[in-house]
Motif scaffolding. Sequence first.
Motif, PDB file in Angstrom:
ATOM      1  N   PHE A  78      -6.006  -8.019   1.013  1.00 45.30           N
ATOM      2  CA  PHE A  78      -5.651  -7.087   2.085  1.00 45.30           C
ATOM      3  C   PHE A  78      -5.797  -5.624   1.685  1.00 45.30           C
ATOM      4  O   PHE A  78      -6.327  -4.815   2.453  1.00 45.30           O
ATOM      5  CB  PHE A  78      -4.218  -7.361   2.556  1.00 45.30           C
ATOM      6  CG  PHE A  78      -3.999  -8.752   3.057  1.00 45.30           C
ATOM      7  CD1 PHE A  78      -4.571  -9.168   4.244  1.00 45.30           C
ATOM      8  CD2 PHE A  78      -3.231  -9.655   2.335  1.00 45.30           C
ATOM      9  CE1 PHE A  78      -4.375 -10.462   4.714  1.00 45.30           C
ATOM     10  CE2 PHE A  78      -3.028 -10.945   2.795  1.00 45.30           C
ATOM     11  CZ  PHE A  78      -3.602 -11.351   3.987  1.00 45.30           C
ATOM     12  N   ALA A  79      -5.297  -5.264   0.510  1.00 42.41           N
ATOM     13  CA  ALA A  79      -5.320  -3.856   0.100  1.00 42.41           C
ATOM     14  C   ALA A  79      -6.747  -3.336  -0.063  1.00 42.41           C
ATOM     15  O   ALA A  79      -7.071  -2.217   0.360  1.00 42.41           O
ATOM     16  CB  ALA A  79      -4.534  -3.676  -1.200  1.00 42.41           C
ATOM     17  N   GLU A  80      -7.620  -4.153  -0.655  1.00 39.93           N
ATOM     18  CA  GLU A  80      -9.012  -3.739  -0.854  1.00 39.93           C
ATOM     19  C   GLU A  80      -9.751  -3.653   0.476  1.00 39.93           C
ATOM     20  O   GLU A  80     -10.574  -2.760   0.682  1.00 39.93           O
ATOM     21  CB  GLU A  80      -9.717  -4.716  -1.800  1.00 39.93           C
ATOM     22  CG  GLU A  80      -9.267  -4.607  -3.243  1.00 39.93           C
ATOM     23  CD  GLU A  80      -9.519  -3.218  -3.815  1.00 39.93           C
ATOM     24  OE1 GLU A  80     -10.599  -2.652  -3.578  1.00 39.93           O
ATOM     25  OE2 GLU A  80      -8.614  -2.684  -4.492  1.00 39.93           O
ATOM     26  N   PHE A  81      -9.463  -4.601   1.370  1.00 36.79           N
ATOM     27  CA  PHE A  81     -10.065  -4.521   2.707  1.00 36.79           C
ATOM     28  C   PHE A  81      -9.646  -3.229   3.389  1.00 36.79           C
ATOM     29  O   PHE A  81     -10.474  -2.512   3.964  1.00 36.79           O
ATOM     30  CB  PHE A  81      -9.644  -5.713   3.567  1.00 36.79           C
ATOM     31  CG  PHE A  81      -9.956  -5.518   5.032  1.00 36.79           C
ATOM     32  CD1 PHE A  81     -11.231  -5.729   5.520  1.00 36.79           C
ATOM     33  CD2 PHE A  81      -8.977  -5.063   5.915  1.00 36.79           C
ATOM     34  CE1 PHE A  81     -11.543  -5.505   6.866  1.00 36.79           C
ATOM     35  CE2 PHE A  81      -9.270  -4.836   7.249  1.00 36.79           C
ATOM     36  CZ  PHE A  81     -10.553  -5.066   7.734  1.00 36.79           C
ATOM     37  N   TYR A  82      -8.356  -2.925   3.336  1.00 39.62           N
ATOM     38  CA  TYR A  82      -7.814  -1.735   3.993  1.00 39.62           C
ATOM     39  C   TYR A  82      -8.500  -0.469   3.485  1.00 39.62           C
ATOM     40  O   TYR A  82      -8.945   0.371   4.274  1.00 39.62           O
ATOM     41  CB  TYR A  82      -6.312  -1.677   3.727  1.00 39.62           C
ATOM     42  CG  TYR A  82      -5.607  -0.488   4.321  1.00 39.62           C
ATOM     43  CD1 TYR A  82      -5.315  -0.440   5.685  1.00 39.62           C
ATOM     44  CD2 TYR A  82      -5.197   0.588   3.531  1.00 39.62           C
ATOM     45  CE1 TYR A  82      -4.642   0.645   6.238  1.00 39.62           C
ATOM     46  CE2 TYR A  82      -4.531   1.673   4.075  1.00 39.62           C
ATOM     47  CZ  TYR A  82      -4.254   1.688   5.427  1.00 39.62           C
ATOM     48  OH  TYR A  82      -3.601   2.764   5.963  1.00 39.62           O
ATOM     49  N   LYS A  83      -8.604  -0.343   2.179  1.00 40.03           N
ATOM     50  CA  LYS A  83      -9.200   0.855   1.574  1.00 40.03           C
ATOM     51  C   LYS A  83     -10.663   1.021   1.987  1.00 40.03           C
ATOM     52  O   LYS A  83     -11.088   2.110   2.395  1.00 40.03           O
ATOM     53  CB  LYS A  83      -9.093   0.770   0.047  1.00 40.03           C
ATOM     54  CG  LYS A  83      -9.696   1.966  -0.684  1.00 40.03           C
ATOM     55  CD  LYS A  83      -9.500   1.851  -2.182  1.00 40.03           C
ATOM     56  CE  LYS A  83     -10.416   0.785  -2.773  1.00 40.03           C
ATOM     57  NZ  LYS A  83     -10.336   0.742  -4.255  1.00 40.03           N
ATOM     58  N   ASN A  84     -11.432  -0.057   1.920  1.00 38.87           N
ATOM     59  CA  ASN A  84     -12.863   0.036   2.216  1.00 38.87           C
ATOM     60  C   ASN A  84     -13.150   0.139   3.706  1.00 38.87           C
ATOM     61  O   ASN A  84     -14.134   0.776   4.104  1.00 38.87           O
ATOM     62  CB  ASN A  84     -13.594  -1.161   1.600  1.00 38.87           C
ATOM     63  CG  ASN A  84     -13.723  -1.056   0.098  1.00 38.87           C
ATOM     64  OD1 ASN A  84     -14.554  -0.308  -0.407  1.00 38.87           O
ATOM     65  ND2 ASN A  84     -12.890  -1.780  -0.629  1.00 38.87           N
ATOM     66  N   ALA A  85     -12.290  -0.460   4.544  1.00 38.09           N
ATOM     67  CA  ALA A  85     -12.473  -0.330   5.994  1.00 38.09           C
ATOM     68  C   ALA A  85     -12.225   1.116   6.427  1.00 38.09           C
ATOM     69  O   ALA A  85     -12.922   1.641   7.307  1.00 38.09           O
ATOM     70  CB  ALA A  85     -11.554  -1.281   6.732  1.00 38.09           C
ATOM     71  N   LEU A  86     -11.235   1.781   5.814  1.00 33.27           N
ATOM     72  CA  LEU A  86     -10.999   3.198   6.122  1.00 33.27           C
ATOM     73  C   LEU A  86     -12.165   4.066   5.643  1.00 33.27           C
ATOM     74  O   LEU A  86     -12.538   5.039   6.305  1.00 33.27           O
ATOM     75  CB  LEU A  86      -9.696   3.672   5.482  1.00 33.27           C
ATOM     76  CG  LEU A  86      -8.399   3.237   6.171  1.00 33.27           C
ATOM     77  CD1 LEU A  86      -7.188   3.772   5.408  1.00 33.27           C
ATOM     78  CD2 LEU A  86      -8.343   3.723   7.623  1.00 33.27           C
ATOM     79  N   LEU A  87     -12.750   3.711   4.510  1.00 32.39           N
ATOM     80  CA  LEU A  87     -13.923   4.445   4.023  1.00 32.39           C
ATOM     81  C   LEU A  87     -15.112   4.241   4.964  1.00 32.39           C
ATOM     82  O   LEU A  87     -15.890   5.171   5.212  1.00 32.39           O
ATOM     83  CB  LEU A  87     -14.284   3.983   2.606  1.00 32.39           C
ATOM     84  CG  LEU A  87     -13.374   4.502   1.491  1.00 32.39           C
ATOM     85  CD1 LEU A  87     -13.638   3.763   0.182  1.00 32.39           C
ATOM     86  CD2 LEU A  87     -13.580   6.005   1.294  1.00 32.39           C
ATOM     87  N   TYR A  88     -15.238   3.027   5.500  1.00 33.17           N
ATOM     88  CA  TYR A  88     -16.284   2.766   6.494  1.00 33.17           C
ATOM     89  C   TYR A  88     -16.112   3.687   7.702  1.00 33.17           C
ATOM     90  O   TYR A  88     -17.074   4.299   8.180  1.00 33.17           O
ATOM     91  CB  TYR A  88     -16.233   1.301   6.934  1.00 33.17           C
ATOM     92  CG  TYR A  88     -16.920   1.027   8.242  1.00 33.17           C
ATOM     93  CD1 TYR A  88     -18.308   1.003   8.324  1.00 33.17           C
ATOM     94  CD2 TYR A  88     -16.187   0.800   9.414  1.00 33.17           C
ATOM     95  CE1 TYR A  88     -18.954   0.778   9.532  1.00 33.17           C
ATOM     96  CE2 TYR A  88     -16.819   0.568  10.617  1.00 33.17           C
ATOM     97  CZ  TYR A  88     -18.203   0.559  10.680  1.00 33.17           C
ATOM     98  OH  TYR A  88     -18.829   0.333  11.875  1.00 33.17           O
ATOM     99  N   LEU A  89     -14.879   3.825   8.167  1.00 33.65           N
ATOM    100  CA  LEU A  89     -14.610   4.683   9.327  1.00 33.65           C
ATOM    101  C   LEU A  89     -14.853   6.153   9.019  1.00 33.65           C
ATOM    102  O   LEU A  89     -15.161   6.940   9.914  1.00 33.65           O
ATOM    103  CB  LEU A  89     -13.173   4.475   9.805  1.00 33.65           C
ATOM    104  CG  LEU A  89     -12.893   3.142  10.517  1.00 33.65           C
ATOM    105  CD1 LEU A  89     -11.403   2.967  10.754  1.00 33.65           C
ATOM    106  CD2 LEU A  89     -13.661   3.066  11.828  1.00 33.65           C
ATOM    107  N   ALA A  90     -14.700   6.534   7.741  1.00 30.06           N
ATOM    108  CA  ALA A  90     -14.934   7.927   7.350  1.00 30.06           C
ATOM    109  C   ALA A  90     -16.402   8.316   7.520  1.00 30.06           C
ATOM    110  O   ALA A  90     -16.720   9.501   7.682  1.00 30.06           O
ATOM    111  CB  ALA A  90     -14.505   8.145   5.902  1.00 30.06           C
ATOM    112  N   TYR A  91     -17.301   7.318   7.498  1.00 31.41           N
ATOM    113  CA  TYR A  91     -18.737   7.590   7.625  1.00 31.41           C
ATOM    114  C   TYR A  91     -19.299   7.096   8.957  1.00 31.41           C
ATOM    115  O   TYR A  91     -20.516   7.005   9.120  1.00 31.41           O
ATOM    116  CB  TYR A  91     -19.499   6.912   6.483  1.00 31.41           C
ATOM    117  CG  TYR A  91     -19.231   7.532   5.132  1.00 31.41           C
ATOM    118  CD1 TYR A  91     -19.909   8.683   4.725  1.00 31.41           C
ATOM    119  CD2 TYR A  91     -18.295   6.978   4.263  1.00 31.41           C
ATOM    120  CE1 TYR A  91     -19.659   9.255   3.493  1.00 31.41           C
ATOM    121  CE2 TYR A  91     -18.041   7.553   3.021  1.00 31.41           C
ATOM    122  CZ  TYR A  91     -18.731   8.689   2.646  1.00 31.41           C
ATOM    123  OH  TYR A  91     -18.486   9.263   1.426  1.00 31.41           O
TER     124      TYR A  91
END
Length: 288
Positions: free
Chosen positions: A76-89
Amino acid sequence: MIEKLRATRELRIEEPILYVKMQIASFNLEKGNQKECKKYLEDGRTTLDNMTDIDPSVHATFYWVVSQYHKSRQEFAEFYKNALLYLAYTSVESLSESFKLDLAFDLSLSALLGDNIYNFGELLAHPIINCLLGTKVEWLYYILQAFNTGNLALYHELCHVHSTSLNAQPALVANQMKLMEKINILCLMEIIFSRPSEDRTIPLSIIAERTRLSIEDVEYLLMKSLSVHLIEGIIDQVEGTVHVSWVQPRVLGIPQIKSLRDRLDNWLGKVHTALLSVEAETPDLVAS
């Protein structure tokens, strides 16, 4: 496609090659081949680290596939971090409504269930989270609000009102104890944040009253918070207090910012009073 790109011998071909490789990684993940997907992701990260001035679509594709890889493994934590990074771009306006709703739902669950995620401000400030409003999963938005402010009473009320919806989510049911621990920690952080900096020696009884825990459980909660470096301080078992010297910085919501503004206004008033006092005493000091 990759071979054709390499045959062109044009400059900056690493970007389209990486983009294609991420599509291949995504196909492998869809087929259940996590090992091959991970290999492409590791190579992709190395390539990204060695590139500059990268097109946002390449970054977005990489972080999206990484997030889906961790989602498939329930990390969950890794998904959360990378999904937010996806939204940043990514431009949220370019995404379909159904896609945004699914992503907002997944992000919300991962924020609640992810290890060492104790700040929901960044997610709540992102426009994608508003996709939950007016839908059947709107309750999740209000649960995030309750966690962000450490509002135990509101959380218990929401659990009661939306028990059917909550019970329909196996991950939430399986992690009820973990969720309670997390919101208790957030309640503790809110208690600390709401007190002036010169009044950070807090009786354990006050924390026990707000969290509805025993003194022994409050001590465990404090030790947990210290161990994950959410706070720094000293527990005094003899006096039954904890002195907090530092709290992890957080993304603040509007109510928290208003509270901070009020405290700054109060501090400015104290400084002004001290200034007037010094000015009044100055003639006597000079005369002496």
